[in-house]
Design a protein around this motif. Structure first.
Motif, PDB file in Angstrom:
ATOM      1  N   UNK A 134       0.828  -1.213   0.000  1.00 33.98           N
ATOM      2  CA  UNK A 134       0.000   0.000   0.000  1.00 33.98           C
ATOM      3  C   UNK A 134       0.861   1.261   0.000  1.00 33.98           C
ATOM      4  N   UNK A 135       1.956   1.258   0.757  1.00 29.40           N
ATOM      5  CA  UNK A 135       2.847   2.421   0.782  1.00 29.40           C
ATOM      6  C   UNK A 135       3.429   2.680  -0.602  1.00 29.40           C
ATOM      7  N   UNK A 136       3.843   1.606  -1.266  1.00 33.17           N
ATOM      8  CA  UNK A 136       4.423   1.773  -2.600  1.00 33.17           C
ATOM      9  C   UNK A 136       3.379   2.225  -3.606  1.00 33.17           C
ATOM     10  N   UNK A 137       2.176   1.679  -3.530  1.00 29.55           N
ATOM     11  CA  UNK A 137       1.117   2.075  -4.447  1.00 29.55           C
ATOM     12  C   UNK A 137       0.737   3.530  -4.237  1.00 29.55           C
ATOM     13  N   UNK A 138       0.729   3.972  -2.994  1.00 26.72           N
ATOM     14  CA  UNK A 138       0.440   5.365  -2.681  1.00 26.72           C
ATOM     15  C   UNK A 138       1.448   6.291  -3.362  1.00 26.72           C
ATOM     16  N   UNK A 139       2.742   5.957  -3.249  1.00 25.86           N
ATOM     17  CA  UNK A 139       3.761   6.801  -3.872  1.00 25.86           C
ATOM     18  C   UNK A 139       3.723   6.688  -5.386  1.00 25.86           C
ATOM     19  N   UNK A 140       3.408   5.523  -5.890  1.00 30.69           N
ATOM     20  CA  UNK A 140       3.287   5.361  -7.342  1.00 30.69           C
ATOM     21  C   UNK A 140       2.230   6.313  -7.900  1.00 30.69           C
ATOM     22  N   UNK A 141       1.054   6.346  -7.260  1.00 29.84           N
ATOM     23  CA  UNK A 141      -0.026   7.214  -7.724  1.00 29.84           C
ATOM     24  C   UNK A 141       0.340   8.686  -7.573  1.00 29.84           C
ATOM     25  N   UNK A 142       0.998   9.026  -6.477  1.00 28.71           N
ATOM     26  CA  UNK A 142       1.379  10.423  -6.251  1.00 28.71           C
ATOM     27  C   UNK A 142       2.383  10.905  -7.286  1.00 28.71           C
ATOM     28  N   UNK A 143       3.407  10.089  -7.563  1.00 29.48           N
ATOM     29  CA  UNK A 143       4.405  10.518  -8.547  1.00 29.48           C
ATOM     30  C   UNK A 143       3.818  10.530  -9.951  1.00 29.48           C
ATOM     31  N   UNK A 144       2.893   9.630 -10.236  1.00 31.03           N
ATOM     32  CA  UNK A 144       2.211   9.655 -11.530  1.00 31.03           C
ATOM     33  C   UNK A 144       1.493  10.985 -11.714  1.00 31.03           C
ATOM     34  N   UNK A 145       0.744  11.412 -10.708  1.00 26.36           N
ATOM     35  CA  UNK A 145      -0.011  12.661 -10.790  1.00 26.36           C
ATOM     36  C   UNK A 145       0.908  13.884 -10.764  1.00 26.36           C
ATOM     37  N   UNK A 146       1.969  13.813  -9.980  1.00 27.54           N
ATOM     38  CA  UNK A 146       2.826  14.988  -9.787  1.00 27.54           C
ATOM     39  C   UNK A 146       3.523  15.397 -11.082  1.00 27.54           C
ATOM     40  N   UNK A 147       4.108  14.430 -11.775  1.00 31.87           N
ATOM     41  CA  UNK A 147       4.894  14.766 -12.965  1.00 31.87           C
ATOM     42  C   UNK A 147       4.041  14.877 -14.223  1.00 31.87           C
ATOM     43  N   UNK A 148       2.844  14.335 -14.187  1.00 33.62           N
ATOM     44  CA  UNK A 148       2.019  14.286 -15.392  1.00 33.62           C
ATOM     45  C   UNK A 148       1.292  15.594 -15.654  1.00 33.62           C
ATOM     46  N   UNK A 149       1.079  15.884 -16.927  1.00 30.71           N
ATOM     47  CA  UNK A 149       0.269  17.025 -17.343  1.00 30.71           C
ATOM     48  C   UNK A 149      -1.117  16.595 -17.805  1.00 30.71           C
ATOM     49  N   UNK A 150      -1.375  15.299 -17.807  1.00 29.14           N
ATOM     50  CA  UNK A 150      -2.681  14.796 -18.253  1.00 29.14           C
ATOM     51  C   UNK A 150      -3.757  15.174 -17.237  1.00 29.14           C
ATOM     52  N   UNK A 151      -4.917  15.575 -17.748  1.00 28.05           N
ATOM     53  CA  UNK A 151      -5.994  15.967 -16.840  1.00 28.05           C
ATOM     54  C   UNK A 151      -6.848  14.781 -16.414  1.00 28.05           C
ATOM     55  N   UNK A 152      -6.622  13.609 -17.014  1.00 27.26           N
ATOM     56  CA  UNK A 152      -7.400  12.424 -16.651  1.00 27.26           C
ATOM     57  C   UNK A 152      -6.523  11.180 -16.740  1.00 27.26           C
ATOM     58  N   UNK A 153      -6.612  10.355 -15.686  1.00 26.31           N
ATOM     59  CA  UNK A 153      -5.909   9.078 -15.687  1.00 26.31           C
ATOM     60  C   UNK A 153      -6.897   7.956 -15.440  1.00 26.31           C
TER      61      UNK A 153
END
Length: 441
Positions: A134-153
């Protein structure tokens, strides 16, 4: 979806500010040591202790300065150059979703993965730790959103139970509202063939599920699968460009797994150095043309499932070993594991020129003492805030990576040239560039 090419200038020089910060930190440390000596020791003991402290201080400073000088000297002759970099704009996951597989081990009892790693309580507890996952999945989602410019995932979360999916959704409740709105989490049940009822538990719970994506997701044309132990160091949407670069007949894109080269006894492997399944770019329509209607079914039909219990990655390598026409083999930039640093690993020039995009903490590497730089990156990125400034995280990470270099310890990535630059380039972009996504067409 539209594209644009951004020109990038690359410099291979360690910032002097990093060395200065290290000096200031060590000065503060030596002051504390000297003050304690003045109040607790007298005579020759005091002089000897102060002398030893000063020698240690000078020695560590010399290591840091030599490391900086070595980086600069190794960069001489490497002129700055322009590297075209393909950016994918819009929201590519709407048409070709991201996929993760999340299953909870029945005997998962570790609630403190960091403590398990520190006490050496082993690998088994860490590998099956639900808290770690769960800790790793949490960071995975956060870094995905942080660096991305996409408005929808759009992310398909494949689980064995609805309650597991609900726990994944619960992770996002702490995200700022505007980022939570960018996530569209869709639940699908993991799929396994009826003739192989025990395959779900082979190796680890549900690890084989990623081989049956074509069978489990009949309405999807293409997907991009990620293990939950990955951290994004740049815009994740760039991975979707690999779907377009696949040639006719190629069904998957995979990065190398050089561990296969060093194994003794040898295991059968595909590609130049084996293939890693932590990131799978898959054309499901083409996979359904394989015998059995999918990659996993084709593996089982050919007998690559044996001997039992067999790791799904080993089975895939065995199946693809004599079928190179089915694979687009990409560099480790798209799936960088500790084995990517091996001297026998295929070269990855774009890791340095464009930055490592996906860092893969395979086999609990983000918690175990396998590679110090992976530990440093993971724990630094955990301090990243979705609406926060990346500059403090960048400065902290650069400093810690420089200190790791100064210690000159031996680990898989200790001699990888310009790795610090490759690991931090995405954060530098986030701190300095303001690139707006292009509108969808």
């Amino acid at each position: 979806m539209t594209h644009l090419v951004r020109a990038r200038t690359i410099f291979f020089v360690t910032p002097a500010a990093l060395v200065i910060k290290s000096v200031l930190m060590l000065n503060k440390t030596i002051d504390v040591i000297l003050c304690r000596c003045m109040y607790t020791m007298t005579g020759r003991v005091r002089v000897a202790t102060i002398t030893l402290a000063i020698i240690t201080h000078v020695w560590v400073l010399n290591l840091i300065l030599c490391t900086s000088l070595h980086n600069k000297q190794s960069a001489r002759g490497k002129k700055s150059y322009i590297e075209p970099r393909l950016l994918v704009s819009g929201s590519p996951s709407v048409e070709a979703p991201a996929v993760v597989v999340v299953c909870k081990a029945h005997n998962s009892s570790s609630n403190n993965p960091a403590q398990d790693a520190a006490t050496g309580q082993g690998s088994l507890l860490l590998r099956e730790s639900w808290t770690r996952q769960l800790e790793q999945l949490d960071l995975m989602l956060k870094t995905l959103l942080y660096f991305s410019k996409s408005d929808k995932w759009r992310i398909i979360v494949m689980t064995d139970t609805v309650s597991t999916f609900n726990e994944v959704v619960k992770l996002t409740h702490t995200f700022p509202e505007r980022h939570r709105q960018r996530l569209e989490l869709q639940h699908e049940k993991v799929w396994f063939p009826d003739k192989y009822p025990g395959i779900k538990e082979h190796w680890r719970p549900c690890v084989w599920a990623k081989q049956f994506l074509a069978e489990a997701l009949p309405h999807e044309d293409s997907v991009v699968y990620f293990d939950t132990d990955v951290v994004f160091l740049g815009p994740a949407e760039e991975v979707w460009s690999l779907l377009r670069s696949m040639k006719t007949g190629q069904v998957v894109s995979l990065a190398p797994e050089p561990q296969y080269i060093l194994d003794n006894p040898k295991r059968p492997y595909a590609g130049r150095a084996g293939l890693n399944t932590g990131v799978i770019i898959a054309n499901l329509t083409r996979l359904r043309q394989l015998p059995g209607g999918g990659l996993g079914s084709a593996i089982l039909r050919e007998g690559s499932f044996y001997p039992l219990p067999r790791h799904d990655q080993d089975a895939l390598n065995h199946f693809l070993m004599n079928k190179p026409h089915l694979v687009q083999e990409v560099t480790s930039r798209w799936n960088f594991a500790p084995s990517s640093c091996f001297s026998s690993a295929p070269s990855c020039p774009d890791c340095v020129s464009a930055g490592i995009l996906v860092l893969h903490g395979a086999d609990a590497t983000f918690y175990r003492h396998i590679d110090r730089k992976f530990l440093v990156v993971y724990h630094s990125m955990r301090s990243l805030r979705l609406d926060g400034d990346s500059q403090p995280v960048l400065e902290q990470l650069e400093l810690q990576l420089a200190l790791v270099d100064a210690l000159r310890s031996k680990f898989p990535c200790s001699n990888y040239s310009n790795l610090n630059h490759a690991l931090t380039l995405g954060l530098k972009d986030a701190a300095t560039l303001k690139v707006q996504p292009l509108p969808q067409h």
